[in-house]
Design a protein around this motif. Structure first.
Motif, PDB file in Angstrom:
ATOM      1  N   PHE A 262       1.349 -17.544   4.546  1.00 21.51           N
ATOM      2  CA  PHE A 262       0.270 -16.884   3.808  1.00 21.51           C
ATOM      3  C   PHE A 262       0.427 -15.378   3.987  1.00 21.51           C
ATOM      4  CE2 PHE A 262      -4.515 -15.809   4.068  1.00 21.51           C
ATOM      5  CZ  PHE A 262      -4.560 -15.467   2.714  1.00 21.51           C
ATOM      6  N   SER A 263       0.714 -14.670   2.868  1.00 28.12           N
ATOM      7  CA  SER A 263       0.968 -13.229   2.968  1.00 28.12           C
ATOM      8  C   SER A 263       0.164 -12.415   1.961  1.00 28.12           C
ATOM      9  CB  SER A 263       2.461 -12.939   2.762  1.00 28.12           C
ATOM     10  OG  SER A 263       2.840 -13.228   1.422  1.00 28.12           O
ATOM     11  N   HIS A 264      -0.369 -13.055   0.915  1.00 29.06           N
ATOM     12  CA  HIS A 264      -1.184 -12.307  -0.041  1.00 29.06           C
ATOM     13  C   HIS A 264      -2.211 -13.245  -0.668  1.00 29.06           C
ATOM     14  CE1 HIS A 264       1.847 -13.984  -2.864  1.00 29.06           C
ATOM     15  NE2 HIS A 264       0.821 -14.015  -3.688  1.00 29.06           N
ATOM     16  N   LEU A 265      -3.230 -12.666  -1.275  1.00 31.77           N
ATOM     17  CA  LEU A 265      -4.308 -13.455  -1.842  1.00 31.77           C
ATOM     18  C   LEU A 265      -3.904 -14.053  -3.190  1.00 31.77           C
ATOM     19  CD1 LEU A 265      -7.479 -11.247  -1.207  1.00 31.77           C
ATOM     20  CD2 LEU A 265      -6.367 -12.889   0.305  1.00 31.77           C
ATOM     21  N   PRO A 266      -4.485 -15.196  -3.561  1.00 31.22           N
ATOM     22  CA  PRO A 266      -4.315 -15.698  -4.924  1.00 31.22           C
ATOM     23  C   PRO A 266      -4.911 -14.707  -5.919  1.00 31.22           C
ATOM     24  CG  PRO A 266      -5.340 -17.337  -3.499  1.00 31.22           C
ATOM     25  CD  PRO A 266      -5.360 -16.045  -2.759  1.00 31.22           C
TER      26      PRO A 266
END
Length: 502
Positions: free
Chosen positions: A301-305
């Motif tokens: 997990f590295s960035h938001l949807p």
């Protein structure tokens, strides 16, 4: 139902006696009838029963039950370890009422045959200090007997609230028939194992008293859960039932996302999107084609949807990992302004960075197992200390804390604690918590407020585990079995609600 503590337990008896009105002996008779009926329903008449009787009202209950069961054909024997002059008035009266066919002795002449069921009516809810003397000897003999043990109200020697520290002398029961409501200690880790299977027997204590008495502790039952269930409008569409986002999984940990998604899809919400590493999406799509995928270009997990505000509720943590970029992405996610279910590695990241805790949206639901809880609140000395630390955490974060385990506890920001009756030790396996995260997230998205979402989710999760265990056994069940049995439980509830629509 309310769980009373301390003097409130005795006050409930006194209030019932004065205001029903009913004599103390008659109230004891009522409780004994409930116990005797349970035994008739669950223990064959060819099984000998040995009643180990103390000097108080718990002993009086045991003697009354022995009398009732003898009359319907059970072979009953009583060991009354105290002299008649030491017995309470009610206990003396019930000793005098015993028919001649019930053999009475004052000690264990020999250990009973292993086929005997021992009915523990030695000590009740008034125990405070260490058990000594004749009572202590009797407890040791019960525990050494190798017999099945049924305890009345609480296993003898158990303090009804806090204070059952390791090494305390307590009867080890297979079943505890607790009267009117469970006692707090039956539901806590320190001594709850001594209680075996806990069954609540109503005995008709004053409803007026139970309604007005205050308590921070409640025991969840199916009646409460059914009252919380939301209707499903006939003309509703998927957009009416919420959109759940699950931020789960990392490289090599996609199973957590699969399990959480399976439960969310059984929650009743309209749409489920799973954000996970793009390279791991095949396993999710193969198992749950109804779930949508938001792909992360990194193996974690590295960035938001895109447009995170479009989701009704968010669940984060299972299989997430604890990389630095994941911690930064979690920080951004916490600021999306949506209620969240926070579990597993997301909890570990919160524990490692108190600054992140300040960003937890009010009304969120944290679901720690004991290890994750320790990281969040520190090591506790005993059950009382643990529960106080949980209350402080819930209050500080304005969150609901679900402490997973036997009799899972849900604590509100106001410090009210709800204990769950469903579930079993067969669920103590990797992935069960991922299922719970997905289920509660789906319920939040569906429109349940945080407390009902937590209570319904925990109860439904445990109920599904009980059904799966009936099918596979405690050793054979695994987390992947739970989602289908969530659906089966919904089906039973819906049938119950629609048999008579008027």
């Amino acid at each position: 139902m309310k769980i009373l503590t301390g003097t409130a337990i005795r006050e409930a008896d006194r209030f019932t006696i004065e205001h029903e009105p009913i004599e103390s002996l008659a109230l004891m008779e009522r409780a004994s009838e409930a116990i005797a009926q349970w035994i008739c329903n669950h223990i064959s008449q060819d099984v000998p029963l040995l009643f180990v009787v103390g000097k108080g009202n718990n002993g009086g209950d045991g003697l009354a039950v022995a009398r009732m069961l003898h009359k319907v054909g059970y072979l009953c024997e009583a060991v009354v370890i105290f002299g008649r002059d030491q017995l309470s008035t009610e206990c003396q009266t019930n000793l005098g009422r015993l028919p001649k066919g019930v053999r009475v002795s004052t000690r264990f002449d020999t250990l009973p045959d292993s086929g005997t069921v021992i009915v523990d009516a030695l000590l009740g809810t008034g125990v405070r200090g260490e058990v000594t003397g004749l009572a202590a000897d009797a407890i040791r003999q019960i525990n050494a007997s190798g017999c099945r043990v049924l305890s009345i109200d609480v296993p003898s020697g158990m303090v009804t609230e806090y204070g059952n520290l390791p090494g305390r002398l307590i009867v080890h029961a297979d079943v505890t028939l607790t009267l009117e409501f469970p006692k707090l200690s039956l539901l806590l880790p320190e001594a709850g194992e001594c209680a075996g299977v806990v069954t609540v027997l109503p005995i008709g204590l004053s409803e007026a008293y139970m309604e007005q008495v205050g308590t921070p502790y409640f025991y969840v039952d199916e009646e409460l859960i059914r009252k919380m269930l939301l209707p499903r409008p006939r003309f509703g569409h998927k957009g009416c039932f919420g959109h759940a986002l699950l931020v789960c999984g990392s490289e090599g940990m996609v199973g957590a996302a699969v399990l959480a998604a399976g439960a969310a899809l059984r929650s009743g919400c309209g749409l489920v999107t799973v954000h996970l590493p793009r390279e791991e999406r095949v396993a999710l799509q193969a198992n749950h084609p109804a779930a949508m995928v938001s792909g992360d270009e990194q193996p974690c997990f590295s960035h938001l949807p895109q447009q995170p505000q479009r989701f009704t509720a968010i669940g984060v943590g299972p299989g997430l990992g604890q990389r630095l970029q994941t911690a930064r992405a979690l920080e951004a996610l916490l600021q999306c302004g949506r209620p969240m279910v926070i579990d597993a590695d997301a909890l570990n990241l919160l524990a490692a960075d108190p600054g992140l805790q300040e960003l937890v949206p009010a009304g969120s639901i944290l679901t720690p197992h004991p290890g994750e809880l320790r990281r969040l609140v520190g090591e506790w000395e005993d059950d009382a200390d643990r529960n106080e630390r949980v209350r402080q955490l819930a209050r500080r974060l304005s969150a609901y804390v679900v402490v997973k385990g036997a009799h899972t506890m849900v604590c509100t920001p106001e410090g009210i604690c709800y204990f769950n009756p469903t579930g079993n030790a067969g669920m103590a396996k990797g992935g069960s918590g991922d299922v719970l995260t997905g289920l509660i997230t789906g319920l939040l998205a569906r429109g349940y407020p945080p407390l009902p979402a937590a209570l319904v989710g925990v109860y439904l999760h445990g109920k599904a585990g009980d059904k799966a265990t009936q099918y596979y056994g405690q050793e054979g069940v695994n987390a992947g079995d739970l989602a289908d049995f969530i659906g089966e439980t919904w089906a039973e509830w819906e049938t119950g609600n629609t048999e008579n629509p008027l």
